[in-house]
Design a protein around this motif. Structure first.
Motif, PDB file in Angstrom:
ATOM      1  N   PRO A 100     -26.801  -7.167  14.744  1.00 38.15           N
ATOM      2  CA  PRO A 100     -26.594  -8.285  15.671  1.00 38.15           C
ATOM      3  C   PRO A 100     -25.963  -9.518  15.025  1.00 38.15           C
ATOM      4  O   PRO A 100     -25.642 -10.472  15.724  1.00 38.15           O
ATOM      5  CB  PRO A 100     -28.011  -8.589  16.138  1.00 38.15           C
ATOM      6  N   ASP A 101     -25.787  -9.523  13.691  1.00 40.62           N
ATOM      7  CA  ASP A 101     -25.211 -10.708  13.047  1.00 40.62           C
ATOM      8  C   ASP A 101     -23.837 -11.045  13.610  1.00 40.62           C
ATOM      9  O   ASP A 101     -23.489 -12.217  13.777  1.00 40.62           O
ATOM     10  CB  ASP A 101     -25.099 -10.484  11.532  1.00 40.62           C
ATOM     11  N   VAL A 112     -28.852 -14.402   4.456  1.00 41.82           N
ATOM     12  CA  VAL A 112     -29.921 -13.999   5.367  1.00 41.82           C
ATOM     13  C   VAL A 112     -29.313 -13.182   6.496  1.00 41.82           C
ATOM     14  O   VAL A 112     -28.097 -13.178   6.712  1.00 41.82           O
ATOM     15  CB  VAL A 112     -30.686 -15.209   5.971  1.00 41.82           C
ATOM     16  N   ARG A 113     -30.189 -12.491   7.248  1.00 42.05           N
ATOM     17  CA  ARG A 113     -29.769 -11.802   8.463  1.00 42.05           C
ATOM     18  C   ARG A 113     -30.380 -12.509   9.659  1.00 42.05           C
ATOM     19  O   ARG A 113     -31.314 -13.292   9.529  1.00 42.05           O
ATOM     20  CB  ARG A 113     -30.193 -10.329   8.418  1.00 42.05           C
ATOM     21  N   SER A 114     -29.822 -12.185  10.831  1.00 41.10           N
ATOM     22  CA  SER A 114     -30.262 -12.849  12.049  1.00 41.10           C
ATOM     23  C   SER A 114     -30.624 -11.822  13.108  1.00 41.10           C
ATOM     24  O   SER A 114     -30.327 -10.627  12.971  1.00 41.10           O
ATOM     25  CB  SER A 114     -29.160 -13.774  12.577  1.00 41.10           C
ATOM     26  N   SER A 115     -31.248 -12.300  14.184  1.00 41.09           N
ATOM     27  CA  SER A 115     -31.657 -11.429  15.279  1.00 41.09           C
ATOM     28  C   SER A 115     -31.562 -12.199  16.587  1.00 41.09           C
ATOM     29  O   SER A 115     -31.579 -13.433  16.592  1.00 41.09           O
ATOM     30  CB  SER A 115     -33.086 -10.924  15.048  1.00 41.09           C
ATOM     31  N   THR A 118     -33.288  -6.019  17.727  1.00 41.52           N
ATOM     32  CA  THR A 118     -32.583  -5.362  16.626  1.00 41.52           C
ATOM     33  C   THR A 118     -32.561  -6.243  15.377  1.00 41.52           C
ATOM     34  O   THR A 118     -32.226  -7.431  15.444  1.00 41.52           O
ATOM     35  CB  THR A 118     -31.149  -5.035  17.057  1.00 41.52           C
ATOM     36  N   GLY A 119     -32.925  -5.627  14.255  1.00 43.27           N
ATOM     37  CA  GLY A 119     -32.875  -6.292  12.964  1.00 43.27           C
ATOM     38  C   GLY A 119     -34.016  -7.235  12.670  1.00 43.27           C
ATOM     39  O   GLY A 119     -34.026  -7.901  11.625  1.00 43.27           O
ATOM     40  N   ALA A 120     -35.020  -7.309  13.565  1.00 44.49           N
ATOM     41  CA  ALA A 120     -36.047  -8.347  13.446  1.00 44.49           C
ATOM     42  C   ALA A 120     -36.828  -8.275  12.147  1.00 44.49           C
ATOM     43  O   ALA A 120     -37.186  -9.318  11.573  1.00 44.49           O
ATOM     44  CB  ALA A 120     -37.005  -8.271  14.633  1.00 44.49           C
ATOM     45  N   GLU A 121     -37.117  -7.083  11.661  1.00 40.35           N
ATOM     46  CA  GLU A 121     -37.972  -6.974  10.471  1.00 40.35           C
ATOM     47  C   GLU A 121     -37.323  -7.581   9.235  1.00 40.35           C
ATOM     48  O   GLU A 121     -38.012  -8.096   8.354  1.00 40.35           O
ATOM     49  CB  GLU A 121     -38.337  -5.507  10.215  1.00 40.35           C
ATOM     50  N   ASP A 122     -35.994  -7.551   9.161  1.00 37.86           N
ATOM     51  CA  ASP A 122     -35.294  -8.101   7.999  1.00 37.86           C
ATOM     52  C   ASP A 122     -34.659  -9.458   8.278  1.00 37.86           C
ATOM     53  O   ASP A 122     -34.049 -10.053   7.389  1.00 37.86           O
ATOM     54  CB  ASP A 122     -34.197  -7.139   7.532  1.00 37.86           C
ATOM     55  N   ALA A 123     -34.768  -9.960   9.507  1.00 36.01           N
ATOM     56  CA  ALA A 123     -34.084 -11.200   9.874  1.00 36.01           C
ATOM     57  C   ALA A 123     -34.889 -12.421   9.460  1.00 36.01           C
ATOM     58  O   ALA A 123     -36.116 -12.425   9.498  1.00 36.01           O
ATOM     59  CB  ALA A 123     -33.833 -11.233  11.380  1.00 36.01           C
ATOM     60  N   GLY A 154     -32.686   7.633  16.690  1.00 37.70           N
ATOM     61  CA  GLY A 154     -31.562   7.676  15.771  1.00 37.70           C
ATOM     62  C   GLY A 154     -31.783   6.927  14.488  1.00 37.70           C
ATOM     63  O   GLY A 154     -32.852   6.349  14.254  1.00 37.70           O
ATOM     64  N   PRO A 155     -30.768   6.901  13.615  1.00 33.31           N
ATOM     65  CA  PRO A 155     -30.810   6.048  12.421  1.00 33.31           C
ATOM     66  C   PRO A 155     -30.849   4.594  12.858  1.00 33.31           C
ATOM     67  O   PRO A 155     -30.430   4.242  13.963  1.00 33.31           O
ATOM     68  CB  PRO A 155     -29.502   6.392  11.702  1.00 33.31           C
ATOM     69  N   GLU A 156     -31.343   3.720  11.978  1.00 32.51           N
ATOM     70  CA  GLU A 156     -31.611   2.342  12.368  1.00 32.51           C
ATOM     71  C   GLU A 156     -30.741   1.340  11.625  1.00 32.51           C
ATOM     72  O   GLU A 156     -30.392   1.544  10.467  1.00 32.51           O
ATOM     73  CB  GLU A 156     -33.075   1.985  12.097  1.00 32.51           C
ATOM     74  N   GLU A 157     -30.443   0.244  12.302  1.00 30.10           N
ATOM     75  CA  GLU A 157     -29.879  -0.903  11.622  1.00 30.10           C
ATOM     76  C   GLU A 157     -30.918  -1.460  10.645  1.00 30.10           C
ATOM     77  O   GLU A 157     -32.098  -1.192  10.776  1.00 30.10           O
ATOM     78  CB  GLU A 157     -29.495  -1.988  12.639  1.00 30.10           C
ATOM     79  N   HIS A 158     -30.463  -2.239   9.669  1.00 30.03           N
ATOM     80  CA  HIS A 158     -31.413  -2.886   8.765  1.00 30.03           C
ATOM     81  C   HIS A 158     -32.333  -3.792   9.583  1.00 30.03           C
ATOM     82  O   HIS A 158     -31.878  -4.600  10.386  1.00 30.03           O
ATOM     83  CB  HIS A 158     -30.675  -3.708   7.712  1.00 30.03           C
ATOM     84  N   GLY A 159     -33.626  -3.622   9.388  1.00 32.80           N
ATOM     85  CA  GLY A 159     -34.595  -4.400  10.144  1.00 32.80           C
ATOM     86  C   GLY A 159     -35.084  -3.731  11.405  1.00 32.80           C
ATOM     87  O   GLY A 159     -35.973  -4.253  12.079  1.00 32.80           O
ATOM     88  N   GLY A 160     -34.523  -2.573  11.740  1.00 37.15           N
ATOM     89  CA  GLY A 160     -35.039  -1.777  12.842  1.00 37.15           C
ATOM     90  C   GLY A 160     -34.932  -2.427  14.205  1.00 37.15           C
ATOM     91  O   GLY A 160     -34.111  -3.324  14.454  1.00 37.15           O
ATOM     92  N   HIS A 161     -35.798  -1.961  15.102  1.00 38.17           N
ATOM     93  CA  HIS A 161     -35.876  -2.457  16.478  1.00 38.17           C
ATOM     94  C   HIS A 161     -37.355  -2.747  16.729  1.00 38.17           C
ATOM     95  O   HIS A 161     -38.161  -1.825  16.799  1.00 38.17           O
ATOM     96  CB  HIS A 161     -35.338  -1.424  17.460  1.00 38.17           C
TER      97      HIS A 161
END
Length: 402
Positions: A98-99, A127-130, A169-174, A213-220
């Motif tokens: 989602p970045d 950093v990453r964002s969500s 999407t990506g929340a765990e790593d955001a 499926g496979p996941e983006e970094h940080g999952g869903h």
């Protein structure tokens, strides 16, 4: 109508193609480079991102003063398609969801102070964002204006947020979040967008939702807001502009999905074609069989149809249009195409396609979500019918030049 691209865009496309071939495909082929969620390991990603930055292939979608390369939407379509020849491509070039969508909407609508605090660290890859909008039923889905349950109550110079979001999407790593919450019952101005950091008290990640499926970094993830206090200075745009901001973000973001999915679709055809030319059964190559020719020929045609739909939508956006019907048509077609391309390529490859010896099974599992994210097929078709009912025969028109 001019379907040519500029020499500058072609230079970026060619350099991305070389980078993908030389740097990404060898990494993708080695399963030790994958993390537990079947994405590229972050340490490997960091090295490749440094190379992409050094070669001037970083954040193509943003203006130079923001830290990008200043490509327009048509140029992005050309380059995003090329970078997604690899399943790891977009994240290496900082053009992955989602970045990607978050950076573009922040660049367009955030204040200078907000850009410095919330955008710049994402642009720089620190950093990453969500984007936190979707909610469990009966909350916000395809109709956020009418169904949003998360609330932000004004108290002095702050807002107090309560609610629950999921499939974020990506929340765990955001570290940085754009949150959409209800601030009034006004049907058009009832939603407001906010920035917040993951460490803000009252915010927590309830769970990382297992997916097909496979996941983006940080999952869903499913996330919870319990009396989280956000200062008024963190309002994105103005109070009541949450729906407007969402529309500004999701239109281009839907199209960038399509750009990337075209690259994956072409990769499926590439793998299928190579195997069909190598594999001999019953005394002849698979590639010489009429049934295989029909399958590959149809895919080639459908990919080109998708490219034209995406190119027209990108052109319309660059002309200042929201391109709602063009984006919806591209979204429906390319999402279904991706699934067809993966399925056909697996069929041609047989058991090899079903195995992890190629990325086809990865793409196949990833492809099923394409018909759901950023609006299900049925929602986009309803939007198209609504536009048709309003415009009638004018639905199909040519733009007339000066």
């Amino acid at each position: 109508m001019d379907f040519t691209i500029s020499p500058r865009v072609e230079d970026y496309r060619a350099r991305i193609a070389r980078f993908v071939e030389d740097e990404l495909l060898p990494v993708e082929a080695d399963r030790t480079n994958y993390d537990a969620h079947e994405n590229i390991r972050t340490d490997v990603l960091g090295r490749l991102r440094d190379k992409a930055k050094a070669e001037g292939l970083w954040c193509l979608q943003l203006a130079p003063e923001t830290g990008g390369q200043g490509l327009d939407t048509v140029g992005m379509a050309v380059c995003y398609e090329e970078m997604q020849r690899s399943i790891f491509g977009p994240v290496v070039f900082n053009s992955a969801a989602p970045d990607d969508g978050n950076m573009m909407v922040m660049e367009k609508a955030a204040t200078p102070e907000q850009k410095e605090r919330w955008l710049r660290p994402v642009v720089e890859g620190r950093v990453r964002s969500s984007f936190a909008m979707t909610e469990p039923a009966p909350g916000s889905g395809s109709d956020p204006a009418g169904m949003m349950l998360t609330t932000a109550r004004r108290e002095g110079d702050s807002y107090v947020v309560n609610g629950r979001k999921w499939f974020i999407t990506g929340a765990e790593d955001a570290a940085h979040f754009i949150l959409v919450a209800r601030t009034s019952d006004d049907p058009r101005k009832g939603l407001t967008a906010f920035f917040h950091h993951r460490d803000t008290p009252g915010f927590r990640i309830e769970r990382r939702i297992p997916i097909m499926g496979p996941e983006e970094h940080g999952g869903h993830c499913e996330v919870v807001y319990e009396d989280m206090v956000i200062p008024a200075e963190n309002v994105f745009m103005e109070e009541g502009d949450g729906l407007k901001m969402t529309q500004m973000r999701l239109g281009p973001a839907r199209l960038t999905h399509c750009m990337r999915w075209l690259g994956l679709s072409k990769r499926c055809v590439e793998i299928a074609t190579d195997y069909a030319h190598e594999r001999i059964a019953f005394g002849e190559r698979l590639a010489d069989r009429e049934s295989i020719k029909v399958m590959l020929g149809d895919l080639a045609m459908q990919i080109e149809v998708g490219r034209i739909l995406v190119a027209k939508a990108a052109w319309a956006i660059d002309q200042g249009s929201f391109a709602r019907k063009e984006v919806s048509m591209a979204k429906v077609h390319v999402a279904n195409l991706l699934h067809q391309a993966a399925d056909t390529a697996i069929q041609i490859n047989g058991a090899r396609g079903y195995s992890k010896d190629t990325p086809l099974e990865w793409i196949y599992r990833y492809a099923r979500q394409a018909r759901l994210v950023d609006g299900a097929d049925e929602v986009h078709k309803m939007v198209l019918e609504r536009t048709l009912a309003k415009e009638g025969r004018a639905f199909w028109t040519w733009e007339v030049g000066a």
